[in-house]
Motif scaffolding. Structure first.
Motif, mmCIF file in Angstrom:
data_model
loop_
_atom_site.group_PDB
_atom_site.id
_atom_site.type_symbol
_atom_site.label_atom_id
_atom_site.label_comp_id
_atom_site.label_asym_id
_atom_site.label_seq_id
_atom_site.Cartn_x
_atom_site.Cartn_y
_atom_site.Cartn_z
ATOM 1 N N UNK A 55 13.613 11.076 -30.538
ATOM 2 C CA UNK A 55 13.511 10.726 -31.956
ATOM 3 C C UNK A 55 14.540 11.482 -32.786
ATOM 4 N N UNK A 56 14.704 12.771 -32.507
ATOM 5 C CA UNK A 56 15.690 13.577 -33.245
ATOM 6 C C UNK A 56 17.112 13.067 -32.999
ATOM 7 N N UNK A 57 17.398 12.707 -31.750
ATOM 8 C CA UNK A 57 18.738 12.212 -31.407
ATOM 9 C C UNK A 57 18.996 10.859 -32.056
ATOM 10 N N UNK A 58 18.015 9.962 -31.978
ATOM 11 C CA UNK A 58 18.195 8.623 -32.545
ATOM 12 C C UNK A 58 18.427 8.690 -34.049
ATOM 13 N N UNK A 59 17.670 9.530 -34.722
ATOM 14 C CA UNK A 59 17.863 9.677 -36.176
ATOM 15 C C UNK A 59 19.290 10.117 -36.484
ATOM 16 N N UNK A 60 19.818 11.096 -35.751
ATOM 17 C CA UNK A 60 21.177 11.581 -36.002
ATOM 18 C C UNK A 60 22.210 10.493 -35.755
ATOM 19 N N UNK A 61 22.087 9.802 -34.633
ATOM 20 C CA UNK A 61 23.069 8.762 -34.294
ATOM 21 C C UNK A 61 23.043 7.640 -35.336
ATOM 22 N N UNK A 62 21.860 7.190 -35.724
ATOM 23 C CA UNK A 62 21.752 6.105 -36.706
ATOM 24 C C UNK A 62 22.335 6.513 -38.053
ATOM 25 N N UNK A 63 22.114 7.758 -38.458
ATOM 26 C CA UNK A 63 22.682 8.231 -39.721
ATOM 27 C C UNK A 63 24.204 8.322 -39.639
ATOM 28 N N UNK A 64 24.728 8.768 -38.505
ATOM 29 C CA UNK A 64 26.179 8.836 -38.323
ATOM 30 C C UNK A 64 26.793 7.434 -38.365
ATOM 31 N N UNK A 65 26.140 6.491 -37.723
ATOM 32 C CA UNK A 65 26.644 5.119 -37.734
ATOM 33 C C UNK A 65 26.578 4.533 -39.148
ATOM 34 N N UNK A 66 25.530 4.849 -39.883
ATOM 35 C CA UNK A 66 25.397 4.368 -41.257
ATOM 36 C C UNK A 66 26.488 4.961 -42.152
ATOM 37 N N UNK A 67 26.754 6.261 -41.975
ATOM 38 C CA UNK A 67 27.808 6.908 -42.744
ATOM 39 C C UNK A 67 29.162 6.294 -42.428
ATOM 40 N N UNK A 68 29.415 6.045 -41.145
ATOM 41 C CA UNK A 68 30.699 5.430 -40.754
ATOM 42 C C UNK A 68 30.853 4.049 -41.379
ATOM 43 N N UNK A 69 29.788 3.253 -41.390
ATOM 44 C CA UNK A 69 29.878 1.905 -41.961
ATOM 45 C C UNK A 69 30.180 1.949 -43.452
ATOM 46 N N UNK A 70 29.576 2.894 -44.169
ATOM 47 C CA UNK A 70 29.815 3.022 -45.604
ATOM 48 C C UNK A 70 31.241 3.488 -45.897
ATOM 49 N N UNK A 71 31.716 4.465 -45.128
ATOM 50 C CA UNK A 71 33.085 4.956 -45.321
ATOM 51 C C UNK A 71 34.094 3.864 -44.996
ATOM 52 N N UNK A 72 33.893 3.152 -43.881
ATOM 53 C CA UNK A 72 34.812 2.075 -43.491
ATOM 54 C C UNK A 72 34.826 0.956 -44.527
ATOM 55 N N UNK A 73 33.650 0.617 -45.032
ATOM 56 C CA UNK A 73 33.547 -0.462 -46.016
ATOM 57 C C UNK A 73 34.346 -0.136 -47.277
ATOM 58 N N UNK A 74 34.198 1.086 -47.784
ATOM 59 C CA UNK A 74 34.888 1.445 -49.014
ATOM 60 C C UNK A 74 36.371 1.713 -48.785
#
Length: 447
Positions: A294-313
């Motif tokens: 659970x701890x690992x999945x939360x970190x990976x999902x947040x990293x992927x979300x951050x990457x998508x937001x940075x790439x989008x902008x």
């Protein structure tokens, strides 16, 4: 970069030097024994030799010189001096937390209130469920963080004692640990104060004054919120490197493909195992695997979300300053998720080492394992992201609540021994940690 100078403030007679003005900063919330003030300089000239010149200096012709050519690298090295301060703050925050817990737990064992009608003796506060929920999870978290703070201290000392520059990884850990551990101190000390009622509000019992004196830790040597953004950014940079390594690796370089770069080495793995196994709270191995997943999945999902937001902008041509400002809170979430996983991984590595190398009795090892599991369960229960991001289900949350209740009951009889293991001298604890009845008597005895 940052350049420090030695400036004389007073004459031999103690008067201010020409062009120097000094004022007291005024009364503070705490630490009033520290003589903070403000200094103004008005056209004060000093010789160039007064510049501290380990990394940069001026020659006799007034030319700027430096042993580090790159401006950014020089700035980073000069800021590295703050890393030792952050390490000390993180370790100190946990030590202050131990004082509050030792006082509150000992008081809860001796202070009695009410009880069943068929009993002539009242029940100690520590056996009330509400009291256990205030103190026992905080006790488990503090033990986990104490082990990890010592590991950070060793890593920093290895750099400092060998004359090497503080590594990037130690910088990341010190920033994240400082934020999380000082917040743990603040929240735990408040719980300890409330758990002791009016006695906890007395300055003589130390919880309040210690909390006030160390509240400043949340903002000096770097504001915690800013440190988390910096930590999140550095974790994100290493995550992008890891993704690039994975995309370019071949089957013949599987080892390189799986190796985590930079500060990600402390989390061991970012691999998600697909479909999760069902949670079984009666099995410690299952609990360990579930919490780590659970701890690992939360970190990976947040990293992927951050990457998508940075790439989008970035694709929209937004100025990098505004991109980061917009994404800064996601980066803070990344940092918290990263530190939670690092603390979990680092502590369990220590448990593995102790099982292999030491001769701790089985009861001690079992207690330390219970602390790890309660800490991990508490992180999931306290953060709604685990549910909203589908890292755990509502049914699993209910099971974790049940498990938390069970471990609080298991650790309560051991809580007095656990705070005794902190080794805090009696003179540093509040009087209610001893004989609170005598302390409140008309003629107090020597405690």
């Amino acid at each position: 970069g940052i350049h420090a100078f030695l400036v004389r403030l007073r004459t031999d007679e103690g008067r201010l030097m020409p062009g120097v003005d000094i004022r007291d900063i005024g009364h503070k919330c705490g630490l009033n024994g520290v003589d903070n003030g403000m200094i103004w300089f008005d056209h004060v000239e000093i010789p160039r030799e007064n510049m501290l010149s380990r990394y940069a200096w001026f020659d006799a012709e007034g030319n700027y010189k430096s042993s580090i050519a790159n401006d950014d690298e020089r700035f980073a090295v000069q800021l590295g001096a703050l890393t030792g301060g952050r390490v000390s703050i993180a370790v100190g925050a946990i030590n202050q937390t131990k004082i509050g817990l030792a006082t509150a737990v000992n008081y809860a064992w001796s202070r009695r209130a009410f009880g069943p009608s068929d009993s002539q003796q009242e029940v100690p506060l520590i056996f009330y469920k509400s009291h256990q929920y205030r103190l026992i999870p905080n006790l488990a978290s503090t033990i986990v963080m104490a082990f990890c703070a010592n590991q950070l201290k060793k890593q920093w000392w290895h750099c400092a004692s060998s004359g090497k520059m503080v590594t990037r990884n130690v910088h990341v850990l010190s920033s994240g640990f400082k934020a999380v551990m000082t917040w743990q101190m603040r929240d735990c000390m408040q719980s300890c104060r409330e758990a002791c009622g009016g006695q906890g509000y007395l300055s003589e019992n130390r919880i309040g004054p210690v909390k006030n004196d160390h509240d400043v830790q949340m903002t000096f040597e770097g504001d915690n919120s800013v440190l988390l953004q910096r930590t999140g950014k550095m974790v994100f940079e290493d995550f992008k490197r890891w993704e690039k390594m994975r995309s370019t690796a071949t089957k013949r370089t599987d080892a390189a493909r799986e190796k985590l770069p930079g500060c990600l080495e402390f989390v061991d793995s970012l691999e998600l195992n697909g479909e999760r196994s069902s949670l079984r709270i009666e099995c410690k191995a299952n609990m360990m695997a579930f919490i780590r997943g659970a701890l690992t999945e939360r970190l990976v999902l947040l990293l992927q979300f951050l990457r998508s937001k940075v790439d989008e902008q970035t694709a929209q041509g937004v100025n990098p300053f505004y991109i980061w400002n917009h994404c800064s809170m996601i980066a803070s979430d990344v940092a918290l998720a990263y530190i939670d996983l690092v603390l979990w991984s680092m502590y369990n590595k220590e448990l593995t080492r102790m099982r292999a190398e030491s001769h701790l009795c089985p009861v001690t090892m079992e207690t330390l394992e219970d602390c790890a599991l309660l800490y991990g369960a508490q992180q999931i229960l306290n953060n709604p992201q685990f549910v909203t991001m589908d890292c755990v289900t509502k049914k699993e949350v209910a099971l974790l609540e049940e498990y938390k209740d069970k471990v609080c009951i298991l650790l309560t009889p051991k809580s007095k021994s656990l705070v005794a293991s902190f080794g805090i001298p009696k003179n540093l604890l509040g009087p209610i940690a001893g004989d609170w009845v005598a302390f409140n008597g008309r003629t107090p005895s020597k405690l």
